[in-house]
Design an enzyme around this catalytic site. Structure first.
Site, PDB file in Angstrom:
ATOM      1  CG  HIS A   1      21.120  21.242  14.492  1.00 34.35           C
ATOM      2  ND1 HIS A   1      21.147  22.590  14.787  1.00 34.35           N
ATOM      3  CD2 HIS A   1      19.836  20.850  14.617  1.00 34.35           C
ATOM      4  CE1 HIS A   1      19.908  23.010  15.067  1.00 34.35           C
ATOM      5  NE2 HIS A   1      19.093  21.976  14.978  1.00 34.35           N
TER       6      HIS A   1
ATOM      7  CG  ASP B   1      37.158  57.689  42.468  1.00 33.63           C
ATOM      8  OD1 ASP B   1      37.814  58.051  43.466  1.00 33.63           O
ATOM      9  OD2 ASP B   1      35.916  57.727  42.435  1.00 33.63           O
TER      10      ASP B   1
ATOM     11  CG  HIS C   1      36.971  55.149  45.854  1.00 38.21           C
ATOM     12  ND1 HIS C   1      37.926  55.198  44.869  1.00 38.21           N
ATOM     13  CD2 HIS C   1      36.931  53.844  46.246  1.00 38.21           C
ATOM     14  CE1 HIS C   1      38.417  54.000  44.665  1.00 38.21           C
ATOM     15  NE2 HIS C   1      37.842  53.147  45.482  1.00 38.21           N
TER      16      HIS C   1
ATOM     17  CG  HIS D   1      38.406  51.095  49.783  1.00 38.73           C
ATOM     18  ND1 HIS D   1      37.457  50.146  49.499  1.00 38.73           N
ATOM     19  CD2 HIS D   1      38.791  51.602  48.583  1.00 38.73           C
ATOM     20  CE1 HIS D   1      37.270  50.075  48.192  1.00 38.73           C
ATOM     21  NE2 HIS D   1      38.063  50.954  47.618  1.00 38.73           N
TER      22      HIS D   1
ATOM     23  CG  ASP E   1      35.908  49.590  44.909  1.00 37.48           C
ATOM     24  OD1 ASP E   1      35.930  50.695  45.479  1.00 37.48           O
ATOM     25  OD2 ASP E   1      36.915  48.881  44.732  1.00 37.48           O
TER      26      ASP E   1
HETATM   27  S1  FES Z   1      24.658  22.972  14.245  1.00 32.59           S
HETATM   28 FE1  FES Z   1      22.681  23.867  14.357  1.00 32.59          FE
HETATM   29  S2  FES Z   1      23.031  25.622  15.587  1.00 32.59           S
HETATM   30 FE2  FES Z   1      24.979  24.765  15.396  1.00 32.59          FE
HETATM   31 FE   LIG Z   2      38.085  51.062  45.529  1.00 26.89          FE
END
Ligand code: FES
Ligand SMILES: [Fe+2]
Length: 439
Positions: free
Chosen positions: A103, A205, A208, A213, A353
């Site tokens: 708005h 860790d 692993h 890897h 990962d």
């Molecule tokens: S102006 Fe209405 S939600 Fe931001």
């Molecule tokens: Fe890793």
């Protein structure tokens, strides 16, 4: 009622699986862990001039981080006070003001409501604009170019919160006289896993790496002879303190630590300066790190990231490459591409990962799979204090889960609703009672 002490028995190295999957626990985490901790907001290099801004998240809460005219940085909730629309919808830029696209309420760069469309006709001139700015992040701290913020009025000052982790953080953040810059173009992606898997792995860790890897090393180093010669399990140490963690190999030279291309050569060209600035031991610190709860970096690839939680079973990763501020454009682009190849959604390490974490999360959909404790007992009882000139509590090996236990203990203390004074007293008590074996 949640029995946190039952869920995390860190002294015994026992972690209950429900902490990764329970939506009720997750909601409590947002309130008691994330809204009470210092969280990474932005780096100095992202906010070059007044009006420069970036979007950030403090857990699930979107915030705008904005450079002010006096050079300071403010952050406020990216939520319009009229009906809650996101005030600003672009990731970053420079603005004189932010106008809500719903708005049209408009806010200045300090987050004050400055314009309301049809103020006379629709509000009869009766709205007090000074009361309707978005919620401000009350505490922001800049540490060596890194801005952290917290909603909590009682959390200790950032340096105190960091504690001995500062020594390790500085090995990255304070490495060069000129400071760091984040290479523009962060990578952002979603992984279907709980945030603690990622935070814990970067904290604790190394275990692993040789297994998960192994295929990445094959892809990266084609020659089997050279590959054989690369030691992926060098001697190392692990640090744990205040919920933070770091693991690192004990390197003998910067050359032995790095696998990058030309950008890496640029890093090495500053080696002398770094040695002088940090001392040899810290200059060679080159590991995986997490500042509790969700800010991590991996020095070896110059990648840093935030694990933004998105429900109990999802994270949004925001990852940047970083380099010395004066690095040439070519080095920056190479560093970014190197990160894309290794630690990004399609990176040869990162995919390993992420695959692990999403698999675990899927298994946790099972009822029975959520009943038995996970084992976080590696190296229990083999912690050290002030070992070999390293500050804080360190373990004699980087193949350890001390930092994971420390992270979960801090998590449990916060989840239990302890005050920061109570947490500090509990930590001091724990240290007193601990055996202090000589290194
Ligand atoms: S102006 Fe209405 S939600 Fe931001
Ligand atoms: Fe890793």
């Amino acid at each position: 009622m949640l029995d946190i002490d039952r869920l995390v028995r860190s002294d015994e190295g026992l972690i209950h699986p429900s902490i990764y999957s329970d939506p009720e626990i997750y909601q409590l985490e947002l309130e008691r862990v994330f809204a009470r901790s210092w969280l990474f907001l932005a780096h100095d290099s992202q906010l070059p001039r007044p009006g420069s801004f970036v979007q950030a998240y403090m857990a699930e809460d979107p915030v705008l981080v904005v450079r002010q005219r006096d050079g300071s940085v403010k952050a406020f909730l990216n939520q319009c006070r009229h009906r809650g629309m996101r005030i600003c919808r672009v990731d970053e830029g420079t603005a004189k003001a932010f106008t809500c696209t719903y708005h049209g309420w408009a806010y200045n760069i300090a987050g004050e409501l400055v314009n309301v469309p049809m103020e006379e006709r629709a509000y009869h001139g009766e709205i007090d604009k000074s009361k309707w700015g978005p919620r401000q992040v009350p505490r922001i701290h800049q540490y060596k170019g890194f801005y952290f913020g917290t909603w909590d009025e009682d959390v200790p000052p950032f340096e105190e919160y960091l504690g001995d982790m500062a020594w390790y953080f500085d090995a990255m953040a304070d490495r060069f006289d000129e400071g760091l810059t984040l290479v523009p173009g962060p990578t952002k992606w979603v992984i279907d896993c709980n945030w603690k898997f990622a935070a814990e792995q970067f904290s604790s860790d190394m275990y692993h790496v040789p297994v998960s890897h192994s295929s990445a090393f094959v892809a990266l180093i084609a020659d089997p002879e050279i590959r054989q010669a690369v030691d992926v399990t060098p001697p190392g140490r692990q640090f744990s303190g205040n919920g933070h963690g770091s693991g690192f190999g004990l390197r003998t030279s910067l050359e032995s630590a790095r696998i990058g291309g030309n950008w890496d050569a640029y890093m090495r060209s500053s080696q002398e300066e770094v040695y002088q600035r940090l001392g040899e031991q810290r200059a060679l610190h080159d590991g995986h790190n997490t500042v509790f709860p969700n800010f991590s970096w991996l020095s070896i690839n110059n990648t840093m990231r935030v694990w933004h939680p998105r429900g109990a079973g999802q994270i949004e990763v925001w990852a940047w490459s970083y380099l010395p501020k004066g690095a040439p454009e070519k080095a920056k682009q190479e560093a970014r591409l190197d990160t894309v190849r290794t630690f990004s959604p399609a990176g040869i390490f990162e995919t390993d990962d992420g695959e692990n974490w999403t698999e675990i999360q899927q298994v946790l959909r099972g009822h029975v799979a959520r009943q038995s404790y996970f084992n976080a007992q590696m190296g229990l009882g083999h912690e050290r204090w002030d070992a070999e000139g390293l500050p804080g509590r360190t373990a004699g090996d980087m193949y350890q889960e001390m930092a994971a236990r420390g992270m979960y203990q801090r998590w449990a203390d916060l989840m239990s609703g302890l005050s920061w004074e109570e947490i500090a007293a509990k930590d001091a008590d724990r240290m007193k009672n601990e055996e202090v074996p000589s290194a």
